[in-house]
Design an enzyme around this catalytic site. Structure first.
Site, short mmCIF file in Angstrom:
data_model
loop_
_atom_site.label_atom_id
_atom_site.label_comp_id
_atom_site.label_asym_id
_atom_site.label_seq_id
_atom_site.Cartn_x
_atom_site.Cartn_y
_atom_site.Cartn_z
N HIS A 137 0.84 -1.20 0.00
CA HIS A 137 0.00 0.00 0.00
C HIS A 137 0.88 1.25 0.00
O HIS A 137 2.05 1.19 0.33
CB HIS A 137 -0.81 0.09 1.30
CG HIS A 137 -1.68 -1.05 1.62
ND1 HIS A 137 -3.04 -1.03 1.43
CD2 HIS A 137 -1.40 -2.27 2.15
CE1 HIS A 137 -3.56 -2.17 1.83
NE2 HIS A 137 -2.59 -2.95 2.27
N GLU A 173 2.61 -0.80 4.47
CA GLU A 173 2.31 0.56 4.01
C GLU A 173 3.61 1.29 3.73
O GLU A 173 4.53 1.30 4.57
CB GLU A 173 1.56 1.34 5.11
CG GLU A 173 0.13 0.89 5.35
CD GLU A 173 -0.88 1.53 4.40
OE1 GLU A 173 -0.49 2.36 3.57
OE2 GLU A 173 -2.07 1.17 4.50
ZN LIG Z 1 -4.05 0.66 0.63
#
Ligand SMILES: [Zn+2]
Length: 224
Positions: free
Chosen positions: A24, A89
């Site tokens: 992400h 992330e």
């Molecule tokens: Zn995401």
């Protein structure tokens, strides 16, 4: 590899074995803001790891617990992919705050961390994906600047050769065979392009899109 623990309360028990890695971007102005948000119980979101622009790695949730990063998601007939995935992330302002290229230090750290995760859980190459691959109608991350080809050269994920498409290549059917949800075909084509044809993310299938799709299909068939 130094990993700083910054525990988040936003997790629960896993209900499926780990067999997927999802990348992400944070879509927030700074890594500090993202860490603060993902460790706030009111946010109801988290990920296993966050990597800042300088390559600093933070662990928010233990791998054997379920972090809340994928949301409504779909791959190869399965939904709720938080159950079976590890989420990483990357700090990046994203399309909401001025999308930036991912710095070298951040990608180097991601590659080292992902290799360890892939080895630890034996994650199939076809299941190292981006958020937009599994939620094409809602998400763009990590986006067209993410270096998927380089990751594949490091043994993380698949990268197709261009293969002359067969006469019978049916775009919708073949995207579905790979694993994509095809509720909105244009959104799915955009997700495919962000990952495999990042220089041309326009939702329009051209000869190159077809050749890459045929190439990815043949890789998938070899893996079955
Ligand atoms: Zn995401």
């Amino acid at each position: 590899m130094k990993i700083q623990k910054t525990p988040s309360p936003n997790f629960n028990a896993r209900t499926k074995p780990i067999d997927m890695l999802l990348v992400h971007y944070t879509d927030m102005e700074s890594s500090e803001a993202a860490l603060s948000w993902m460790t706030n119980p009111a946010a109801q979101v988290s990920s296993h790891y966050l990597i800042d622009e300088a390559g600093g790695i933070y662990q928010l949730v233990e791998e054997d617990k379920k972090a809340w990063h994928a949301g409504e998601s779909f791959w190869q007939g399965r939904t709720n992919l938080n159950d079976c995935s590890i989420g990483i992330e990357l700090s990046n302002p994203g399309h909401s705050h001025g999308y930036q290229p991912f710095p070298e230090a951040q990608i180097t750290a991601l590659i080292s961390l992902s290799k360890k995760i892939q080895n630890r859980w034996n994650i199939p190459l076809s299941r190292i994906l981006g958020h937009s691959d599994v939620a094409p109608r809602r998400k763009q991350d990590p986006g067209h600047l993410f270096p998927w080809k380089r990751l594949s050269q490091e043994g993380l994920g698949l990268w197709p050769q261009k293969v002359k498409p067969t006469q019978t290549l049916d775009i919708t059917e073949n995207l579905a065979q790979i694993g994509y949800e095809t509720i909105s075909l244009t959104q799915t084509i955009l997700a495919f392009q962000r990952h495999y044809q990042p220089h041309r993310v326009d939702g329009i299938v051209d000869e190159e899109t077809r050749s890459l799709l045929q190439g990815l299909l043949s890789l998938h068939k070899k893996l079955i």
